[in-house]
Design a protein around this motif. Sequence first.
Motif, PDB file in Angstrom:
ATOM      1  N   GLY A 266       0.809  -1.207   0.000  1.00 44.46           N
ATOM      2  CA  GLY A 266       0.000   0.000   0.000  1.00 44.46           C
ATOM      3  C   GLY A 266       0.841   1.254   0.000  1.00 44.46           C
ATOM      4  O   GLY A 266       0.524   2.242  -0.683  1.00 44.46           O
ATOM      5  N   ASN A 267       1.929   1.243   0.777  1.00 44.59           N
ATOM      6  CA  ASN A 267       2.856   2.377   0.824  1.00 44.59           C
ATOM      7  C   ASN A 267       3.431   2.667  -0.555  1.00 44.59           C
ATOM      8  O   ASN A 267       3.465   3.820  -1.010  1.00 44.59           O
ATOM      9  N   VAL A 268       3.862   1.612  -1.242  1.00 47.28           N
ATOM     10  CA  VAL A 268       4.456   1.775  -2.570  1.00 47.28           C
ATOM     11  C   VAL A 268       3.408   2.273  -3.564  1.00 47.28           C
ATOM     12  O   VAL A 268       3.653   3.217  -4.336  1.00 47.28           O
ATOM     13  N   LEU A 269       2.224   1.658  -3.541  1.00 46.72           N
ATOM     14  CA  LEU A 269       1.178   2.053  -4.481  1.00 46.72           C
ATOM     15  C   LEU A 269       0.719   3.492  -4.238  1.00 46.72           C
ATOM     16  O   LEU A 269       0.378   4.214  -5.180  1.00 46.72           O
ATOM     17  N   ALA A 270       0.708   3.908  -2.959  1.00 46.20           N
ATOM     18  CA  ALA A 270       0.335   5.294  -2.660  1.00 46.20           C
ATOM     19  C   ALA A 270       1.330   6.265  -3.276  1.00 46.20           C
ATOM     20  O   ALA A 270       0.942   7.314  -3.810  1.00 46.20           O
ATOM     21  N   MET A 271       2.614   5.933  -3.200  1.00 48.28           N
ATOM     22  CA  MET A 271       3.619   6.797  -3.806  1.00 48.28           C
ATOM     23  C   MET A 271       3.490   6.827  -5.319  1.00 48.28           C
ATOM     24  O   MET A 271       3.811   7.826  -5.966  1.00 48.28           O
ATOM     25  N   ASP A 302       0.936   6.846   5.273  1.00 44.21           N
ATOM     26  CA  ASP A 302       0.660   6.264   3.954  1.00 44.21           C
ATOM     27  C   ASP A 302      -0.798   6.486   3.559  1.00 44.21           C
ATOM     28  O   ASP A 302      -1.100   6.820   2.401  1.00 44.21           O
ATOM     29  N   LEU A 303      -1.704   6.294   4.516  1.00 41.87           N
ATOM     30  CA  LEU A 303      -3.125   6.501   4.240  1.00 41.87           C
ATOM     31  C   LEU A 303      -3.402   7.967   3.897  1.00 41.87           C
ATOM     32  O   LEU A 303      -4.187   8.265   2.976  1.00 41.87           O
TER      33      LEU A 303
END
Length: 346
Positions: A266-271, A302-303
């Motif tokens: 999720g962290n990577v996709l958010a970036m 991240d959220l």
Amino acid sequence: MLTVGSTASLRVYVSEWENGKRTISERYAKILRPVLGVTDDELFGRHSSTVVPQVGGYDDLVSRIDSARNVSLTMVKTFTDQTELFRTVDRQMGASALIDQMSGHLATLEDALTFAVLPEARLPVATALAGAATLAAWQALDAGAVERAWRHYELGKRAAQEAGESMYLAHATAEQAYVLHDAGRPGLAVDLVREAQRLGGQQASPRLRAWLHAAEAELCAKAGMEGESRRALDKAVACLPNGVETRDPDMLSIFLNSGHLERWRGNVLAMLGDDDALGSLYTALDTADPSFIRATSGLRCDLAQAHLSREEYAQAQEHLREARLLANRTGSVRHLRRIEQLRERL
């Protein structure tokens, strides 16, 4: 060129120096300091009736060597248990409360390694030092002490190399890449995390390989390398062992299961600005271990980032508020800096 007295005169001088009847002049001090290998205080014999001290220190050296030789596997386990205690306190309370204790712990381990002579004594201590130094480095990075973090990583890498522990070497090297990113060198950080994968090689456990690929995915995303980030993320998922177990039995500093990796994804996709980020992050939040206070602060960041990408400012602000509360509890300078960067986008 210095001129000195005759041989007969020098015999008299030495006798008078030793008996304190003559003061050593600066001219002769320049000769005697390098010859005897002493400091000015030792040469001039402060608070001593003998002006020229005898070169020694062997008793103390031998005592230290004997003590290091007596460091048994039980003592090494005590060192490792202490590192584990610091790791637990760190993730719940943050690194700021551990600076003095961690410094003393590293000094004790370094001392034990410095005076251990034979490999059977050195190797287990070096392994313990590698783990402790890497933890201390991450704590220093979290506290914003980047130079101290870098030096601790170098210490951890040297200890891992001496111990012949390629997994510890790979882990320390990969974490060190985050220092480079935070210092504004994202491309070099990607190169270093890939070097860490090479160092781990075939000896790296599946869980460590998954961790290394996830770290590569994150650093690639930070560097704007979207395609390479997604490929690394897929490799991480493929490497991760099944099950809910979080600890790597071969390397206790690695915490990673499907829940942790989902948060990382999720962290990577958010970036990357991917809409799938929110699903992964909320799944990770629902399953988060409540004892991982600092990690949860990062998850809230991240959220917030994912909601900001969707221009959902109210939700982003709420997550940043929660992130700040947690970051204040742990004293994480790194997370507080990120929170301020995200707040600027509101």
